[in-house]
Each structure stands twice: as structure tokens, then as C-alpha cells.
Design a protein around this motif. Structure first.
Motif: not given
Length: 168
Positions: A97-106
């Protein structure tokens, strides 16, 4: 679109309550949208719509397809970014979840910070507030120097809240 999203989310979250057992759950996504609009000064309807819908996949029977059909792929993509995969063991689920938020953008980072701000403010006891503060600190770690001004302004508001809660 935003007014339709509010109704869509209200129907999807019907009967759900916050952890206090009294507050209708829909109050949370509405507050997240309000934080974005009033405190973070976000006017982008796509972001505000995704904020209202941000817990649908995780907490209701709604899925990507239904969100996409009603609100478009951009909104649905943001909602997916805000959703944990319940099939995974907790530790792995949180890491991914942390990784997908980081990758999802601003835009996802903005919604996450508003979500954290609301959860910190709405905590019903010290234990819940400590967990919410830990998640807020994690969200702040996602901020990158090249993120837009809006993200840095939102981060400053969240940091100020966390500082105000620390014992003197």
C-alpha cells in the motif's frame, strides 16, 4: 460530477459507522474532501471526487469498473491507489500500500494526507490517535522535492497538526 460522487459514496457506505459506533461512515470521506478543498485549497474536481470515493473499493462492494463507469478511469485509478489489498497478509499489505501510494503520484499523496489529517482529528482515544499519527508521519515521508506546491502546502498543514499534538 462531485455531487454525483457524494450520493454514490453515501449509498455505498449506507449503514456503515465510524469506529465510535455512532458517526455514519460517509462523514469521513466527506471530511477528506472538505479538508482538500478548504484547508489544502484544492479545486480540482477529479481530486475531490476521488477523495469522496477513496474508501469504496476497500470498504464496500463497489469495484474499479463501477467507479470507472460512473466517474472515469482517472478517478477510478486514484481510488485504486488509495485501496489496500485485503487478500495479502497485513505486513505485506501495508508495504505494498505504501509503495502504490508513492507510485500513484502527487494527487494520491494529497488525498492520503487529507485522509491522515481527518483520522488524526477524528481519533476517539489516545491509542487510535497514536496509530493515526504514525500513519500521517509515514504519508509525510512520501513527499518528494519535485512534488507540486499543493503537496508541500498540505504537508506543512499535516506537520503542524502533528507538532501541536506532541507534549510540550
Amino acid at each position: 460530477m462531485l455531487d454525483q460522487a457524494i450520493s454514490f459514496a453515501a449509498r455505498a457506505h449506507a449503514g456503515q459507522l465510524r469506529k465510535d459506533g455512532k458517526t455514519p461512515y460517509i462523514a469521513h470521506p466527506i471530511r477528506v474532501m472538505t479538508i482538500l478543498s478548504c484547508h489544502f485549497d484544492i479545486k480540482d474536481e477529479l481530486i475531490l471526487t476521488a477523495a469522496v470515493l477513496h474508501d469504496l473499493i476497500e470498504d464496500t462492494t463497489r469495484d474499479y469498473e463501477s467507479i470507472s463507469r460512473h466517474f472515469g478511469n482517472d478517478v477510478a485509478d486514484l481510488v485504486v491507489a488509495m485501496s489496500k489489498d485485503p487478500r495479502l497478509p497485513e505486513q505485506r499489505r501495508e508495504e505494498e500500500y505504501h509503495q502504490q501510494i508513492a507510485e500513484a503520484g502527487w494527487k494520491a499523496k494529497l488525498i492520503k494526507m487529507a485522509d491522515c489529517l481527518d483520522n488524526v482529528q477524528d481519533a476517539i482515544d489516545n491509542s487510535m490517535q497514536c496509530r493515526a499519527c504514525d500513519k500521517a508521519r509515514w504519508a509525510l515521508e512520501l513527499i518528494e522535492e519535485n512534488d507540486p506546491r499543493e503537496v508541500h502546502q498540505a504537508a506543512a498543514i499535516l506537520r503542524d497538526l502533528l507538532k501541536s499534538l506532541q507534549p510540550a
